[in-house]
Design a protein around this motif. Sequence first.
Motif, short mmCIF file in Angstrom:
data_model
loop_
_atom_site.label_atom_id
_atom_site.label_comp_id
_atom_site.label_asym_id
_atom_site.label_seq_id
_atom_site.Cartn_x
_atom_site.Cartn_y
_atom_site.Cartn_z
N LYS A 1 -1.02 6.88 7.41
CA LYS A 1 0.63 7.07 6.05
C LYS A 1 -0.23 6.80 4.24
O LYS A 1 -0.18 7.50 3.93
CB LYS A 1 1.51 6.01 6.13
N CYS A 2 -1.42 5.91 4.27
CA CYS A 2 -1.89 6.23 3.47
C CYS A 2 -2.66 7.04 2.96
O CYS A 2 -3.28 8.22 3.98
CB CYS A 2 -2.57 4.46 3.20
N ASP A 3 -3.63 6.50 2.14
CA ASP A 3 -3.68 7.64 0.92
C ASP A 3 -5.79 8.36 1.86
O ASP A 3 -5.71 9.61 2.08
CB ASP A 3 -4.42 7.45 -0.79
N VAL B 1 -14.61 14.60 -6.08
CA VAL B 1 -13.35 16.23 -5.68
C VAL B 1 -12.14 15.28 -4.98
O VAL B 1 -10.99 15.54 -5.59
CB VAL B 1 -14.09 16.80 -4.72
N ASP B 2 -12.24 14.77 -3.64
CA ASP B 2 -11.28 14.43 -2.87
C ASP B 2 -11.02 12.87 -3.10
O ASP B 2 -10.32 12.33 -2.26
CB ASP B 2 -11.51 14.61 -1.67
N TYR B 3 -11.32 12.39 -4.26
CA TYR B 3 -11.44 10.81 -4.70
C TYR B 3 -9.98 10.04 -5.17
O TYR B 3 -9.00 11.82 -5.38
CB TYR B 3 -11.93 10.66 -5.34
N SER B 4 -9.39 9.24 -4.94
CA SER B 4 -8.03 8.66 -5.14
C SER B 4 -7.69 8.93 -6.89
O SER B 4 -6.74 7.35 -6.83
CB SER B 4 -7.50 7.88 -3.93
N GLY B 5 -8.58 9.02 -7.60
CA GLY B 5 -8.44 8.99 -9.07
C GLY B 5 -9.08 7.49 -9.53
O GLY B 5 -7.90 6.86 -10.60
N TYR B 6 -10.13 7.51 -9.44
CA TYR B 6 -10.10 5.93 -9.17
C TYR B 6 -11.41 6.12 -10.81
O TYR B 6 -11.92 6.50 -10.33
CB TYR B 6 -11.08 5.12 -8.28
N PRO B 7 -11.49 5.73 -11.57
CA PRO B 7 -12.45 5.27 -12.89
C PRO B 7 -13.21 5.95 -12.00
O PRO B 7 -14.89 5.75 -12.85
CB PRO B 7 -11.45 4.91 -13.93
N VAL C 1 1.01 -1.27 0.14
CA VAL C 1 0.17 0.13 0.03
C VAL C 1 1.06 1.16 0.00
O VAL C 1 1.79 1.35 0.72
CB VAL C 1 -0.89 -0.30 1.22
N PRO C 2 0.91 2.17 -1.21
CA PRO C 2 1.26 2.92 -1.37
C PRO C 2 1.76 4.23 -0.10
O PRO C 2 -0.19 4.60 0.64
CB PRO C 2 1.55 3.17 -2.20
N GLU C 3 2.39 4.35 0.61
CA GLU C 3 2.42 5.48 1.99
C GLU C 3 2.50 7.41 1.18
O GLU C 3 2.52 8.56 1.59
CB GLU C 3 3.47 5.89 2.65
N THR C 4 2.43 6.98 -0.44
CA THR C 4 3.00 8.82 -0.54
C THR C 4 1.83 8.46 -1.70
O THR C 4 1.68 8.40 -2.96
CB THR C 4 4.65 9.24 -0.77
N PRO C 5 1.25 10.21 -2.38
CA PRO C 5 0.83 10.62 -3.39
C PRO C 5 0.94 9.98 -5.16
O PRO C 5 2.61 9.99 -4.76
CB PRO C 5 0.74 11.63 -3.34
N GLY C 6 1.06 9.23 -5.44
CA GLY C 6 1.46 8.92 -6.41
C GLY C 6 0.85 9.32 -7.89
O GLY C 6 -0.25 10.75 -7.90
N GLU C 7 0.93 8.92 -9.09
CA GLU C 7 0.93 10.48 -10.19
C GLU C 7 -0.62 9.04 -10.90
O GLU C 7 0.27 7.67 -11.01
CB GLU C 7 1.31 10.25 -11.62
N GLY C 8 -1.11 9.16 -12.09
CA GLY C 8 -2.19 8.37 -12.82
C GLY C 8 -3.41 6.99 -11.22
O GLY C 8 -3.45 7.95 -10.20
N ILE C 9 -3.38 6.73 -11.88
CA ILE C 9 -4.36 5.51 -10.81
C ILE C 9 -3.78 4.73 -9.66
O ILE C 9 -3.13 4.15 -10.40
CB ILE C 9 -5.79 4.45 -12.14
N PRO C 10 -4.21 4.90 -9.00
CA PRO C 10 -3.01 4.54 -7.63
C PRO C 10 -3.67 2.88 -7.78
O PRO C 10 -4.57 2.09 -8.24
CB PRO C 10 -3.78 4.93 -6.53
N VAL C 11 -2.58 1.58 -7.19
CA VAL C 11 -2.34 1.18 -7.65
C VAL C 11 -3.47 -0.28 -5.79
O VAL C 11 -3.57 -1.30 -6.43
CB VAL C 11 -0.95 -0.26 -6.88
N THR C 12 -3.69 1.49 -5.70
CA THR C 12 -4.84 0.83 -4.69
C THR C 12 -6.65 0.62 -5.20
O THR C 12 -7.23 -0.01 -4.74
CB THR C 12 -5.09 1.66 -3.17
#
Length: 229
Positions: free
Chosen positions: A206-208, A130-136, A87-98
């Motif tokens: 720590k996670c998104d 708005v505050d979503y994590s990039g999920y399509p 599980v990533p603990e820093t914001p990334g680019e694009g659609i996250p692995v979560t």
Amino acid sequence: MTEQHTAVKKAVILLSGGLDSATVVALAKADGFTCYTMSFDYGQRHRSELEAAARVARDLGAVEHKVIGLNLDGIGGSALTDSSIDVPETPGEGIPVTYVPARNTVFLSLALGWAEVLEARDIFIGVNAVDYSGYPDCRPEFVESFERMANLATKAGVEGRGFRIQAPLQNLSKADIVKAGTRLGVDYSLTVSCYQADGEGRACGKCDSCRLRAEGFKAAGIADPTRYF
């Protein structure tokens, strides 16, 4: 009194046990719906959310809370269902692995089936653009498309008793969501939002999902009851 006036207004509500879905239950209840909540044991690593969902359902007076077992971990492809993906603990680019492949599509499909059985016309989901994590599958276009499909694919829809997919948090910030739920008496200490919560429901911080939750409470000026490990 006519049948129309005495009819019970039912809703099926997807309830993950997190902050957003708990708020959706409270909003539906405040709007006069009799609430039927549905959660999924889909092989997620954060299993304490299922206990949180049951607590929230009881606290907010759901008529029935149903837990459906799925084997999405058999498909994998997500940090939430495959323990070999961190599980990533820093914001990334694009659609996250979560992102869990097809999760909201599957969940809404099963909620649609239950709604048809219950003769409920409304299905609520706590997606947010708005505050979503990039999920399509959190976008308004997805919700609108699913509603069209629901009314094409069901006996009720074909017979003119169509469904509405309601996403009342779609355009709210996380702070707005916290404020709305607080006004309606949601006990956020019952909820679990963390992607990797421990067995007691304590969050990693720590996670998104933890980051968005903490920022929401801070921006709302409301004390955050989240417990951390």
